[in-house]
Scaffold this motif. Sequence first.
Motif, PDB file in Angstrom:
ATOM      1  N   ASP A   1       9.468   6.247  14.724  1.00 57.27           N
ATOM      2  CA  ASP A   1       8.082   5.949  15.340  1.00 57.27           C
ATOM      3  C   ASP A   1       7.556   4.448  15.204  1.00 57.27           C
ATOM      4  OD1 ASP A   1       8.241   8.231  16.574  1.00 57.27           O
ATOM      5  OD2 ASP A   1       7.150   9.408  15.038  1.00 57.27           O
ATOM      6  N   LEU A   2       7.754   4.173  13.830  1.00 58.78           N
ATOM      7  CA  LEU A   2       7.011   2.741  13.570  1.00 58.78           C
ATOM      8  C   LEU A   2       7.755   1.571  14.264  1.00 58.78           C
ATOM      9  CD1 LEU A   2       5.500   1.279  11.250  1.00 58.78           C
ATOM     10  CD2 LEU A   2       7.801   0.652  10.365  1.00 58.78           C
ATOM     11  N   VAL A   3       8.992   1.676  14.519  1.00 57.56           N
ATOM     12  CA  VAL A   3       9.754   0.819  15.218  1.00 57.56           C
ATOM     13  C   VAL A   3       9.179   0.705  16.569  1.00 57.56           C
ATOM     14  CG1 VAL A   3      11.975   0.095  16.201  1.00 57.56           C
ATOM     15  CG2 VAL A   3      12.100   0.846  13.872  1.00 57.56           C
ATOM     16  N   THR A   4       8.910   1.523  17.225  1.00 59.40           N
ATOM     17  CA  THR A   4       8.203   1.379  18.674  1.00 59.40           C
ATOM     18  C   THR A   4       7.175   0.835  18.391  1.00 59.40           C
ATOM     19  OG1 THR A   4       7.016   3.864  18.440  1.00 59.40           O
ATOM     20  CG2 THR A   4       9.542   3.553  19.090  1.00 59.40           C
TER      21      THR A   4
ATOM     22  N   ALA B   1       5.192  -5.098  17.078  1.00 67.66           N
ATOM     23  CA  ALA B   1       4.720  -5.982  18.410  1.00 67.66           C
ATOM     24  C   ALA B   1       5.974  -6.561  19.036  1.00 67.66           C
ATOM     25  CB  ALA B   1       3.978  -7.295  17.723  1.00 67.66           C
ATOM     26  N   GLU B   2       7.024  -6.829  18.340  1.00 68.14           N
ATOM     27  CA  GLU B   2       8.267  -7.438  19.195  1.00 68.14           C
ATOM     28  C   GLU B   2       9.482  -6.612  18.226  1.00 68.14           C
ATOM     29  OE1 GLU B   2       8.460 -11.240  21.117  1.00 68.14           O
ATOM     30  OE2 GLU B   2       6.855 -11.628  19.662  1.00 68.14           O
ATOM     31  N   PRO B   3       9.871  -5.454  18.429  1.00 71.19           N
ATOM     32  CA  PRO B   3      11.055  -5.090  17.678  1.00 71.19           C
ATOM     33  C   PRO B   3      12.193  -5.599  17.752  1.00 71.19           C
ATOM     34  CG  PRO B   3      10.491  -3.276  19.408  1.00 71.19           C
ATOM     35  CD  PRO B   3       9.310  -4.689  19.418  1.00 71.19           C
TER      36      PRO B   3
ATOM     37  N   ALA C   1      -0.307   4.285  11.309  1.00 74.72           N
ATOM     38  CA  ALA C   1       0.937   3.612  11.312  1.00 74.72           C
ATOM     39  C   ALA C   1       0.932   2.319  12.350  1.00 74.72           C
ATOM     40  CB  ALA C   1       1.986   4.692  11.946  1.00 74.72           C
ATOM     41  N   ARG C   2       0.014   2.544  13.153  1.00 75.79           N
ATOM     42  CA  ARG C   2       0.082   1.418  14.294  1.00 75.79           C
ATOM     43  C   ARG C   2      -0.674   0.153  13.480  1.00 75.79           C
ATOM     44  NH1 ARG C   2       1.224   1.142  19.273  1.00 75.79           N
ATOM     45  NH2 ARG C   2       1.425   3.795  19.287  1.00 75.79           N
ATOM     46  N   GLY C   3      -1.493   0.311  12.908  1.00 72.57           N
ATOM     47  CA  GLY C   3      -2.172  -0.713  11.965  1.00 72.57           C
ATOM     48  C   GLY C   3      -1.341  -1.391  11.081  1.00 72.57           C
ATOM     49  N   MET C   4      -0.394  -0.437  10.421  1.00 72.77           N
ATOM     50  CA  MET C   4       0.352  -0.788   9.458  1.00 72.77           C
ATOM     51  C   MET C   4       1.463  -1.815  10.140  1.00 72.77           C
ATOM     52  SD  MET C   4       0.480   1.989   6.548  1.00 72.77           S
ATOM     53  CE  MET C   4       1.175   3.201   7.571  1.00 72.77           C
ATOM     54  N   ALA C   5       2.090  -1.377  11.234  1.00 79.79           N
ATOM     55  CA  ALA C   5       3.138  -1.930  11.985  1.00 79.79           C
ATOM     56  C   ALA C   5       2.475  -3.442  12.471  1.00 79.79           C
ATOM     57  CB  ALA C   5       3.429  -1.269  13.426  1.00 79.79           C
ATOM     58  N   GLN C   6       1.329  -3.623  12.491  1.00 83.65           N
ATOM     59  CA  GLN C   6       1.128  -4.914  12.817  1.00 83.65           C
ATOM     60  C   GLN C   6       0.847  -6.045  11.623  1.00 83.65           C
ATOM     61  OE1 GLN C   6       1.192  -5.551  16.257  1.00 83.65           O
ATOM     62  NE2 GLN C   6       1.694  -3.494  16.364  1.00 83.65           N
ATOM     63  N   ASP C   7       0.343  -5.370  10.430  1.00 86.11           N
ATOM     64  CA  ASP C   7      -0.107  -5.889   9.390  1.00 86.11           C
ATOM     65  C   ASP C   7       1.091  -6.124   8.540  1.00 86.11           C
ATOM     66  OD1 ASP C   7      -2.422  -6.167  10.621  1.00 86.11           O
ATOM     67  OD2 ASP C   7      -3.455  -4.378   9.588  1.00 86.11           O
TER      68      ASP C   7
ATOM     69  N   MET D   1       0.770  -1.349  -0.101  1.00 83.54           N
ATOM     70  CA  MET D   1      -0.040   0.031   0.107  1.00 83.54           C
ATOM     71  C   MET D   1       0.769   1.180  -0.085  1.00 83.54           C
ATOM     72  SD  MET D   1      -1.395   0.215   3.884  1.00 83.54           S
ATOM     73  CE  MET D   1      -1.480  -1.739   3.951  1.00 83.54           C
ATOM     74  N   LYS D   2       0.229   2.433  -0.541  1.00 79.75           N
ATOM     75  CA  LYS D   2       1.012   3.683  -0.660  1.00 79.75           C
ATOM     76  C   LYS D   2       0.326   4.671   0.337  1.00 79.75           C
ATOM     77  CE  LYS D   2       1.238   6.033  -4.347  1.00 79.75           C
ATOM     78  NZ  LYS D   2       2.164   6.575  -5.698  1.00 79.75           N
ATOM     79  N   VAL D   3       1.019   5.328   1.285  1.00 82.23           N
ATOM     80  CA  VAL D   3       0.422   6.479   2.024  1.00 82.23           C
ATOM     81  C   VAL D   3       1.298   7.765   1.941  1.00 82.23           C
ATOM     82  CG1 VAL D   3      -0.728   4.908   3.720  1.00 82.23           C
ATOM     83  CG2 VAL D   3       1.659   5.908   4.323  1.00 82.23           C
ATOM     84  N   LYS D   4       0.771   8.912   2.205  1.00 75.21           N
ATOM     85  CA  LYS D   4       1.405   9.930   2.220  1.00 75.21           C
ATOM     86  C   LYS D   4       1.723  10.578   3.594  1.00 75.21           C
ATOM     87  CE  LYS D   4      -1.267  12.421  -1.481  1.00 75.21           C
ATOM     88  NZ  LYS D   4      -2.284  13.397  -1.884  1.00 75.21           N
ATOM     89  N   GLY D   5       2.801  11.455   3.973  1.00 77.38           N
ATOM     90  CA  GLY D   5       3.271  11.434   5.083  1.00 77.38           C
ATOM     91  C   GLY D   5       2.410  11.984   5.930  1.00 77.38           C
ATOM     92  N   ASN D   6       1.403  12.753   5.477  1.00 79.77           N
ATOM     93  CA  ASN D   6       0.522  13.294   6.713  1.00 79.77           C
ATOM     94  C   ASN D   6      -0.611  12.447   6.986  1.00 79.77           C
ATOM     95  OD1 ASN D   6      -0.927  13.234   4.117  1.00 79.77           O
ATOM     96  ND2 ASN D   6      -1.317  15.508   3.911  1.00 79.77           N
ATOM     97  N   GLU D   7      -0.828  11.433   6.346  1.00 79.95           N
ATOM     98  CA  GLU D   7      -1.588  10.282   6.674  1.00 79.95           C
ATOM     99  C   GLU D   7      -0.834   9.104   7.413  1.00 79.95           C
ATOM    100  OE1 GLU D   7      -3.792  10.145   2.312  1.00 79.95           O
ATOM    101  OE2 GLU D   7      -2.488   8.649   2.730  1.00 79.95           O
ATOM    102  N   PHE D   8       0.380   9.256   7.582  1.00 77.60           N
ATOM    103  CA  PHE D   8       1.133   8.029   8.274  1.00 77.60           C
ATOM    104  C   PHE D   8       0.996   7.839   9.749  1.00 77.60           C
ATOM    105  CE2 PHE D   8       4.691   6.200  10.339  1.00 77.60           C
ATOM    106  CZ  PHE D   8       4.862   4.952   9.502  1.00 77.60           C
ATOM    107  N   ALA D   9       0.895   9.298  10.411  1.00 79.32           N
ATOM    108  CA  ALA D   9       0.482   8.706  11.999  1.00 79.32           C
ATOM    109  C   ALA D   9      -0.578   8.255  12.301  1.00 79.32           C
ATOM    110  CB  ALA D   9       0.599  10.346  12.449  1.00 79.32           C
ATOM    111  N   ALA D  10      -1.686   8.453  11.473  1.00 76.43           N
ATOM    112  CA  ALA D  10      -2.982   7.871  11.887  1.00 76.43           C
ATOM    113  C   ALA D  10      -3.123   6.319  11.466  1.00 76.43           C
ATOM    114  CB  ALA D  10      -3.966   8.501  11.285  1.00 76.43           C
TER     115      ALA D  10
END
Length: 345
Positions: free
Chosen positions: A38-41, A44-46, A12-18, A1-10
């Motif tokens: 921020d994504l690394v944090t 689930a288990e960095p 990020a948590r879902g993308m980090a899991q999926d 998937m592709k996201v813009k920087g201003n969309e990333f924060a909203a």
Amino acid sequence: MKVKGNEFAAKARGMAQDCAIFFFCGQDEAGASAAASDLVTMLAEPGERVEISGADLKADPARLGDEARSTSLFGDKRHIWCRVAGDEAHDALQTLIQTGEAGAGEACPVIVVATSATDKSRTAKLLEKRKDAVVAMFYPPDLRSVTQAVRGMGDASGIRLDGAVAERIARAANLDVRLAQSEVTKLATYLDASPQSPKPATMEHLDAIGGASEEDGFASLVNAVLGGQANRVGPEIARMKQTGLNPVGTLLAFERRAAQLARISAALGNRRYQDLDKGQKARLGIFWKEERDIAEQLQRWRGPKLDRLTHGLTRLHRDLLTNSQASELLLAQGLTSIAQIATRR
């Protein structure tokens, strides 16, 4: 998937899991790097962080898959962090994907921060339609968005910032969110503030801790070191110590300039700096008072030498964060080494 920087924060948590592969690109290298951190944090288990340079990925595309499917010495989780230039990671990521589809096994998360790459690059095209990958494109920030981000940083640190104070921090950081975060952290320490014990911050507080932190405070040191001005480096480093410039904030000024040189170099291709018109210079963030210094630095830092500078600054940044008590000494040693390399055209 592709996201813009201003969309990333909203998202990020879902993308980090999926997702398992993350490609951060765009002209706002500072924003991309901050978002990657921020994504690394949010993983689930960095686990352990394994860093691989773009040059290493390009030289050995199979290495990424080997590292991503390995475990640490004690069997702990890990994630791979790659800082690359342009499409250096393309072949390695393609190999990782192909071997995974052939049954090579599950890989740990791979985070790639790509200088001088966009969402039109080969690497982005490789990943953007995959459900297990993210392409995050970061455009140059505007004052309003960085000011809002600074207020968010303040809330997270226990500092209540009004619009004027947040905007001053954003301007002083030259819209660099990493440097802004450094200033907010310093302000929170000064006020002894925390989320459990929030405190208001005023212009007077900024004057007390940040008078020497604004961009002009860094400029002469950055230009002396990257310009190979050997006779000025010693006095500038001494001034850095005397004025109490924050070591991490100072290094971020060097990282910003290196990223800018990389963008300019990519835009030039085989052309000369003199071939850029006023509009192109404005889009590349070249202001008239810096133009002479930037032109000189471009002559010294091009191609592989610029790439080595970027990787060297990244390593130095990591060293400062892990050895905070010796950060001033480490920074002085690192900048002296960079200046010595700069003197050799």
